[in-house]
Scaffold this active site. Structure first.
Site, PDB file in Angstrom:
ATOM      1  CE1 TYR A   1      -3.403   3.479   0.999  1.00  0.00           C
ATOM      2  CE2 TYR A   1      -2.223   3.304   2.565  1.00  0.00           C
ATOM      3  CZ  TYR A   1      -2.259   4.100   2.203  1.00  0.00           C
ATOM      4  OH  TYR A   1      -2.808   5.103   2.499  1.00  0.00           O
TER       5      TYR A   1
ATOM      6  CE  LYS B   1      -1.950   6.871  -1.386  1.00  0.00           C
ATOM      7  NZ  LYS B   1      -2.961   7.819  -1.373  1.00  0.00           N
TER       8      LYS B   1
END
Length: 569
Positions: A316, A320
């Protein structure tokens, strides 16, 4: 959901990578990837119609100049401030992610506290009526909006219909899934775009995270470059895009090719640059070499392995970071504001204290400890955790938009939103506040909550947890074999859950860095007294014992635990 060949065709072919996919078509990528050799000899990938290289390969590889903030006359600062209300007056906004925690609070605050024009809300739905129904159910009718309802009374519905305009769309599709009429309206009307949509599962499928957190912002930026009156593109990221870097982490833009490894890493100088094209190729190979049955497991592992290799704690955070890199590389002269919050928790004050949606980062830890199922924590007691209430995040977004949107330049600006640098909270204090609260107001009656034990090594942590859970297991008759087996299964499940929980959040327990918030501090200095009261952004005002004991945990009990929306054991 699987990665299909349609993911790699240029528009108008529908992009459907990861979670946006709705087909189980067999995987085949023949003739769908175009490989091109550059002078450097590095292979580039033509992906969704755009090439990715090892980069840095653009002028933006150079460190961007910072905005010099000149001295302000004290009287002018008090009288004028940033001009938040002036900037938002009549402005039209396009917002993605309105049904998420930050997006929902942002909508409420903008409607309640600014003279905004219209807020176009991108909603995934089959038609306009369904989009409005979803907007009404998931946003407008939320208890978060009760203050706004009381303020407008009978005119509330008319006010909302005038201000909130649902747009049927899908950020996982070209032109973000809008029809031609919506495209023309938004292109002509919108002044500010806020990209708040994301996939926040820490270790989801690599292809799904890549599409939601890198490709979706890219699509929105390419659309933004066609908007006629755009003043600012705002991207909501996370402070943890900085990876394993230690010490003070400054508000610097990420450049394509950068990784998340520690700056003191001896191998950093000779380490290969982070290459988006390579990552795409690895996803393709993983998909073509796996079956539908095991592709999810393989792609989750691939994402985690690549994140660890390049210095991020999970896939994650890595995707990002990739999203930020892509926006930086393709934005051209579009002014870009990146907001990087730390761990977001319940509201501090607005619209009322303790509102929260879903189990946030620390909430499974809080609930498990409150139920007596978390006797230990994998981390150091003196480490500083970085928590920030959601309303302070939203107020910072609004104030930063007003400031940067009024600056009339095409720079990229990064704002960290956190507390570790200005109002640090140690794990020892955090668990002490929990200990005090749950022993006076227990989640489970007749359970005494012990003080937490800290461990630096997982094996020692696991051994202690197993012993403690076994020591507190319910008693039963020695000849009741069925009950004995049931209790043993329950104990194993508790141990497995606690181990999984602390492994997932292990990086927090050993995170040896603090996020510089200089830009947020400059906001505070430039805001008028009235703006500081109306849009509170100063984390130094938080008294942590009161926040957790009087605001956050009661809010957690009301909105999550009593709502039966928690899966914590």
């Amino acid at each position: 959901m699987l990665l299909t060949q349609s993911s790699f065709l240029c528009p108008p072919t529908k992009f459907s990578l990861g979670k946006c996919l709705k087909t189980n078509t067999p995987l085949s990528f023949t003739n769908n990837l175009e490989m091109k050799n550059r002078v450097s000899g590095k292979t580039a990938v033509l992906y969704n119609g755009y090439s990715y290289f090892t980069s840095p390969c653009h002028p933006l590889q150079l460190e961007l100049p910072t905005i010099e903030v000149g001295p302000h006359d004290e009287d002018n600062n008090i009288n004028q401030g940033i001009g938040i209300l002036k900037f938002f007056e009549g402005k039209n906004i396009l917002l993605t992610g309105a049904t998420g925690l930050v997006g929902k609070v942002l909508v409420e605050k903008i409607l309640r506290s600014t003279p905004v024009g219209k807020v176009y809300v991108l909603i995934k739905a089959k038609d306009k009526e369904s989009a409005f129904d979803r907007l009404t159910t998931e946003v407008i009718n939320s208890d978060l909006f009760k203050c706004l309802k009381e303020e407008h009374g009978k005119s509330y519905e008319a006010f909302v219909r005038e201000k909130l305009i649902p747009i049927v769309g899908n950020i996982c599709e070209p032109n973000i899934g809008m029809d031609s009429d919506s495209i023309e309206i938004v292109r002509k009307d919108v002044h500010v775009i806020i990209q708040a949509a994301a996939s926040t599962t820490l270790n989801d499928r690599y292809d799904s995270l890549l599409d939601s957190n890198m490709n979706a912002p890219q699509r929105l930026m390419r659309f933004a470059k066609t908007c006629k009156n755009l003043k600012l593109f705002t991207h909501i990221s996370t402070a943890y895009v900085n990876g394993r870097k230690e010490g003070t982490i400054y508000e610097k833009a990420l450049i394509m090719g950068e990784n998340g490894r520690k700056e003191c890493d001896d191998e950093l100088a000779s380490f290969p640059p982070f290459d988006v094209a390579d990552e795409i190729n690895m996803i393709l190979k993983a998909c073509t070499s796996s079956t539908d049955h095991d592709s999810t497991k393989i792609l989750k592992k691939l994402g985690q392995d690549r994140a660890s290799f390049f210095g991020w704690y999970n896939s994650y955070h890595m995707t990002k970071a990739m999203g930020e890199m892509i926006l930086n590389e393709i934005r051209g002269d579009v002014p870009l504001l990146i907001i990087r919050p730390a761990v977001i928790e319940s509201s501090y004050k607005e619209p009322f204290p303790g509102w929260i949606q879903g189990n946030r980062m620390f909430d499974p830890v809080i609930i498990s400890y409150g139920k007596g199922n978390l006797p230990a924590f994998l981390g150091k007691s003196e480490m500083v955790m970085d928590v920030i209430p959601v309303d302070m995040v939203v107020n910072t977004i609004i104030a930063a938009i007003a400031k940067e949107g009024s600056s009339y330049n095409s720079q990229l600006n990064v704002y960290h939103v956190g507390s570790s640098a200005t109002n640090p909270l140690k794990f020892s204090d955090f668990f002490e506040y929990l200990f005090e609260y749950f022993n006076s107001s227990p989640l489970v009656e007749s359970i005494n909550i012990p003080k937490i034990e800290y461990f630096n090594k997982f094996d020692d942590f696991s051994k202690f947890v197993r012993q403690e859970i076994a020591r507190h297991k319910p008693r039963c008759r020695v000849d009741d074999e069925k009950m004995i087996r049931r209790i043993e299964c329950q104990c194993k499940a508790k141990v497995a859950y606690v181990e999984q929980l602390c492994k997932m959040y292990e990086f927090i327990g050993f995170f040896n860095a603090r996020f510089d918030t200089s830009n947020s501090q400059k906001l505070i200095e430039e805001m008028s007294t009235e703006e500081q009261l109306s849009f509170e952004v100063d984390a130094r005002n938080i008294e942590w014992r009161s926040y957790f004991q009087d605001i956050h945990i009661p809010g957690l009990r009301k909105h999550i635990i009593n709502g039966n929306r928690t899966t914590c054991i």
